[in-house]
Design a protein around this motif. Structure first.
Motif, PDB file in Angstrom:
ATOM      1  N   ILE A  34       0.854  -1.188   0.000  1.00 29.51           N
ATOM      2  CA  ILE A  34       0.000   0.000   0.000  1.00 29.51           C
ATOM      3  C   ILE A  34       0.892   1.240   0.000  1.00 29.51           C
ATOM      4  O   ILE A  34       1.748   1.407   0.875  1.00 29.51           O
ATOM      5  N   ASN A  35       0.699   2.102  -0.992  1.00 33.00           N
ATOM      6  CA  ASN A  35       1.463   3.339  -1.116  1.00 33.00           C
ATOM      7  C   ASN A  35       0.683   4.459  -0.433  1.00 33.00           C
ATOM      8  O   ASN A  35      -0.309   4.953  -0.967  1.00 33.00           O
ATOM      9  N   LEU A  36       1.128   4.848   0.748  1.00 31.58           N
ATOM     10  CA  LEU A  36       0.422   5.881   1.494  1.00 31.58           C
ATOM     11  C   LEU A  36       0.546   7.241   0.823  1.00 31.58           C
ATOM     12  O   LEU A  36      -0.391   8.049   0.868  1.00 31.58           O
ATOM     13  N   ALA A  37       1.682   7.507   0.182  1.00 32.24           N
ATOM     14  CA  ALA A  37       1.880   8.797  -0.485  1.00 32.24           C
ATOM     15  C   ALA A  37       0.874   9.005  -1.614  1.00 32.24           C
ATOM     16  O   ALA A  37       0.459  10.132  -1.899  1.00 32.24           O
ATOM     17  N   GLN A  38       0.474   7.905  -2.227  1.00 34.05           N
ATOM     18  CA  GLN A  38      -0.507   7.979  -3.312  1.00 34.05           C
ATOM     19  C   GLN A  38      -1.940   7.751  -2.821  1.00 34.05           C
ATOM     20  O   GLN A  38      -2.851   7.582  -3.632  1.00 34.05           O
ATOM     21  N   LYS A  39      -2.121   7.772  -1.511  1.00 28.33           N
ATOM     22  CA  LYS A  39      -3.439   7.667  -0.882  1.00 28.33           C
ATOM     23  C   LYS A  39      -4.170   6.367  -1.224  1.00 28.33           C
ATOM     24  O   LYS A  39      -5.402   6.333  -1.279  1.00 28.33           O
TER      25      LYS A  39
END
Length: 208
Positions: A34-39
Protein backbone atom coordinates in the motif's frame (compact mmCIF):
# COMPACT_ATOMS: atom_id res chain seq x y z
CA UNK A 1 -5.65 -19.03 -0.96
CA UNK A 2 -3.48 -17.60 1.81
CA UNK A 3 -3.74 -14.77 4.29
CA UNK A 4 -3.46 -11.32 2.68
CA UNK A 5 -1.63 -8.52 4.49
CA UNK A 6 -2.17 -4.96 3.28
CA UNK A 7 0.75 -2.87 4.54
CA UNK A 8 3.66 -0.68 3.57
CA UNK A 9 6.76 -2.39 2.25
CA UNK A 10 9.20 -1.50 5.04
CA UNK A 11 9.81 -3.33 8.30
CA UNK A 12 8.77 -0.58 10.73
CA UNK A 13 5.45 0.11 12.38
CA UNK A 14 2.39 -2.07 12.69
CA UNK A 15 2.77 -3.77 9.33
CA UNK A 16 6.22 -5.00 10.28
CA UNK A 17 4.93 -6.34 13.59
CA UNK A 18 2.17 -8.29 11.84
CA UNK A 19 4.59 -9.65 9.23
CA UNK A 20 7.07 -10.63 11.94
CA UNK A 21 4.35 -12.38 13.93
CA UNK A 22 3.27 -14.37 10.90
CA UNK A 23 6.88 -15.27 10.12
CA UNK A 24 7.54 -16.43 13.69
CA UNK A 25 4.36 -18.52 13.52
CA UNK A 26 5.36 -19.85 10.08
CA UNK A 27 2.02 -18.79 8.65
CA UNK A 28 2.11 -18.10 4.89
CA UNK A 29 0.71 -14.82 3.63
CA UNK A 30 0.51 -12.62 0.56
CA UNK A 31 1.73 -9.04 0.89
CA UNK A 32 -0.34 -6.35 -0.83
CA UNK A 33 1.83 -3.23 -0.85
CA UNK A 34 0.00 0.00 0.00
CA UNK A 35 1.46 3.34 -1.12
CA UNK A 36 0.42 5.88 1.49
CA UNK A 37 1.88 8.80 -0.49
CA UNK A 38 -0.51 7.98 -3.31
CA UNK A 39 -3.44 7.67 -0.88
CA UNK A 40 -4.04 4.03 -1.75
CA UNK A 41 -5.31 3.57 1.81
CA UNK A 42 -8.10 6.08 1.13
CA UNK A 43 -9.61 4.45 -1.96
CA UNK A 44 -13.21 3.17 -1.77
CA UNK A 45 -11.91 -0.40 -2.06
CA UNK A 46 -9.55 -0.02 0.88
CA UNK A 47 -12.07 1.88 3.00
CA UNK A 48 -14.43 -1.05 2.54
CA UNK A 49 -11.87 -3.15 4.45
CA UNK A 50 -10.92 -0.47 6.99
CA UNK A 51 -13.33 2.48 7.33
CA UNK A 52 -10.62 4.67 8.90
CA UNK A 53 -8.20 4.01 6.04
CA UNK A 54 -5.36 2.74 8.20
CA UNK A 55 -2.73 0.06 7.69
CA UNK A 56 -2.04 -2.75 8.29
CA UNK A 57 -5.12 -4.75 7.35
CA UNK A 58 -5.41 -8.53 7.32
CA UNK A 59 -7.90 -10.35 5.14
CA UNK A 60 -8.46 -13.92 6.19
CA UNK A 61 -8.50 -15.88 2.98
CA UNK A 62 -9.04 -19.34 4.39
CA UNK A 63 -11.05 -20.68 7.33
CA UNK A 64 -8.17 -22.62 8.89
CA UNK A 65 -6.23 -19.48 9.86
CA UNK A 66 -7.14 -19.44 13.55
CA UNK A 67 -6.54 -23.17 13.83
CA UNK A 68 -3.08 -22.70 12.29
CA UNK A 69 -2.30 -19.87 14.70
CA UNK A 70 -2.94 -22.25 17.58
CA UNK A 71 -1.13 -25.25 16.12
CA UNK A 72 2.24 -23.77 15.19
CA UNK A 73 5.27 -24.62 17.32
CA UNK A 74 6.02 -21.10 18.60
CA UNK A 75 3.12 -20.17 20.89
CA UNK A 76 3.81 -16.40 21.44
CA UNK A 77 1.06 -16.55 24.08
CA UNK A 78 1.37 -19.14 26.87
CA UNK A 79 -1.61 -21.26 27.87
CA UNK A 80 -1.01 -21.26 31.64
CA UNK A 81 -3.01 -18.62 33.53
CA UNK A 82 -0.06 -17.29 35.52
CA UNK A 83 2.23 -17.20 32.50
CA UNK A 84 -0.46 -15.63 30.32
CA UNK A 85 -1.11 -12.93 32.93
CA UNK A 86 2.60 -12.10 33.04
CA UNK A 87 2.74 -11.69 29.26
CA UNK A 88 -0.37 -9.51 29.21
CA UNK A 89 1.08 -7.37 31.99
CA UNK A 90 4.33 -7.01 30.06
CA UNK A 91 2.46 -6.05 26.89
CA UNK A 92 0.60 -3.36 28.83
CA UNK A 93 3.90 -2.00 30.17
CA UNK A 94 5.29 -1.83 26.63
CA UNK A 95 2.24 0.06 25.39
CA UNK A 96 1.87 2.47 28.32
CA UNK A 97 5.54 3.15 29.13
CA UNK A 98 8.02 1.99 26.50
CA UNK A 99 6.11 2.97 23.34
CA UNK A 100 5.51 6.66 24.23
CA UNK A 101 9.14 7.03 25.34
CA UNK A 102 10.66 5.38 22.28
CA UNK A 103 8.40 7.36 19.95
CA UNK A 104 9.70 10.61 21.43
CA UNK A 105 13.27 9.53 20.74
CA UNK A 106 12.38 8.39 17.22
CA UNK A 107 10.76 11.78 16.58
CA UNK A 108 13.88 13.68 17.60
CA UNK A 109 16.53 11.43 16.07
CA UNK A 110 14.79 9.87 13.06
CA UNK A 111 11.69 11.70 11.90
CA UNK A 112 12.94 15.28 12.25
CA UNK A 113 16.21 14.67 10.36
CA UNK A 114 14.41 12.78 7.60
CA UNK A 115 11.89 15.59 7.14
CA UNK A 116 14.51 18.32 7.26
CA UNK A 117 13.16 19.79 10.49
CA UNK A 118 15.62 21.41 12.91
CA UNK A 119 16.60 19.28 15.89
CA UNK A 120 15.98 20.43 19.42
CA UNK A 121 18.84 19.57 21.77
CA UNK A 122 16.72 20.05 24.88
CA UNK A 123 13.88 17.90 23.54
CA UNK A 124 16.39 15.24 22.45
CA UNK A 125 17.97 15.12 25.89
CA UNK A 126 14.58 14.93 27.58
CA UNK A 127 13.44 12.12 25.27
CA UNK A 128 16.60 10.10 25.93
CA UNK A 129 16.26 10.62 29.68
CA UNK A 130 12.65 9.42 29.65
CA UNK A 131 13.49 6.29 27.67
CA UNK A 132 16.50 5.63 29.89
CA UNK A 133 14.23 5.76 32.94
CA UNK A 134 11.92 3.19 31.37
CA UNK A 135 14.84 0.94 30.47
CA UNK A 136 16.15 1.12 34.03
CA UNK A 137 12.91 -0.58 35.09
CA UNK A 138 13.32 -3.04 32.21
CA UNK A 139 16.77 -3.87 33.60
CA UNK A 140 15.18 -4.98 36.87
CA UNK A 141 12.43 -6.96 35.12
CA UNK A 142 14.89 -8.70 32.81
CA UNK A 143 17.15 -9.64 35.71
CA UNK A 144 14.40 -12.07 36.76
CA UNK A 145 13.75 -13.89 33.48
CA UNK A 146 15.15 -14.23 29.98
CA UNK A 147 12.45 -12.36 28.06
CA UNK A 148 10.20 -9.45 28.92
CA UNK A 149 7.14 -11.57 29.62
CA UNK A 150 8.82 -14.64 31.09
CA UNK A 151 11.39 -17.23 30.08
CA UNK A 152 10.01 -17.73 26.57
CA UNK A 153 9.84 -15.33 23.61
CA UNK A 154 6.28 -13.97 23.38
CA UNK A 155 4.17 -11.27 21.81
CA UNK A 156 5.29 -8.93 24.63
CA UNK A 157 8.83 -9.03 23.21
CA UNK A 158 7.68 -8.84 19.63
CA UNK A 159 5.87 -5.52 20.14
CA UNK A 160 9.24 -3.83 20.77
CA UNK A 161 10.31 -4.31 17.15
CA UNK A 162 7.94 -1.61 15.92
CA UNK A 163 10.22 1.39 16.50
CA UNK A 164 13.15 0.51 18.76
CA UNK A 165 15.36 -0.90 15.94
CA UNK A 166 15.35 2.56 14.35
CA UNK A 167 17.43 3.90 17.23
CA UNK A 168 20.66 2.05 16.46
CA UNK A 169 20.29 2.93 12.78
CA UNK A 170 20.14 6.59 13.84
CA UNK A 171 23.25 6.27 15.99
CA UNK A 172 21.41 5.99 19.31
CA UNK A 173 22.67 2.80 21.05
CA UNK A 174 20.48 3.17 24.13
CA UNK A 175 18.99 -0.34 23.81
CA UNK A 176 22.41 -1.91 24.35
CA UNK A 177 24.05 0.64 26.65
CA UNK A 178 21.53 0.99 29.48
CA UNK A 179 22.32 -2.19 31.37
CA UNK A 180 23.56 -5.77 30.84
CA UNK A 181 20.17 -7.46 31.08
CA UNK A 182 18.50 -5.09 28.63
CA UNK A 183 21.47 -5.46 26.26
CA UNK A 184 21.38 -9.26 26.50
CA UNK A 185 17.62 -9.31 25.83
CA UNK A 186 17.76 -6.83 22.98
CA UNK A 187 20.68 -8.55 21.26
CA UNK A 188 18.74 -11.80 21.53
CA UNK A 189 15.69 -10.21 19.89
CA UNK A 190 17.49 -8.59 16.97
CA UNK A 191 19.35 -11.85 16.28
CA UNK A 192 16.15 -13.77 15.57
CA UNK A 193 16.21 -15.13 11.99
CA UNK A 194 12.68 -13.91 11.22
CA UNK A 195 13.65 -10.37 12.22
CA UNK A 196 16.92 -10.41 10.26
CA UNK A 197 15.06 -11.51 7.14
CA UNK A 198 12.30 -8.94 7.58
CA UNK A 199 14.76 -6.10 8.03
CA UNK A 200 16.82 -7.17 5.01
CA UNK A 201 13.88 -7.75 2.66
CA UNK A 202 11.03 -5.64 4.03
CA UNK A 203 7.59 -7.25 4.03
CA UNK A 204 7.42 -10.06 1.52
CA UNK A 205 4.63 -12.62 1.35
CA UNK A 206 5.52 -16.22 1.96
CA UNK A 207 4.13 -19.07 -0.10
CA UNK A 208 2.55 -22.25 1.19
Amino acid sequence: MVLKLYARTGWGGGGGIVALTLAEKQIPFEHAAINLAQKEHKTPEFLAMHPFGQVPVIVRAFPQFHRNMRSKALPLLPTGLKERALVEQAASVEFANFLPAVLNVVTEFVRKPLSGMPTDDAASATALAELSTVLDVYETILSKHRYFGGDEFTIADLFHFSYAPMLADAGVPIMTSTGPNVARWWNDLISRPAWIKLKEEGIKGTAI
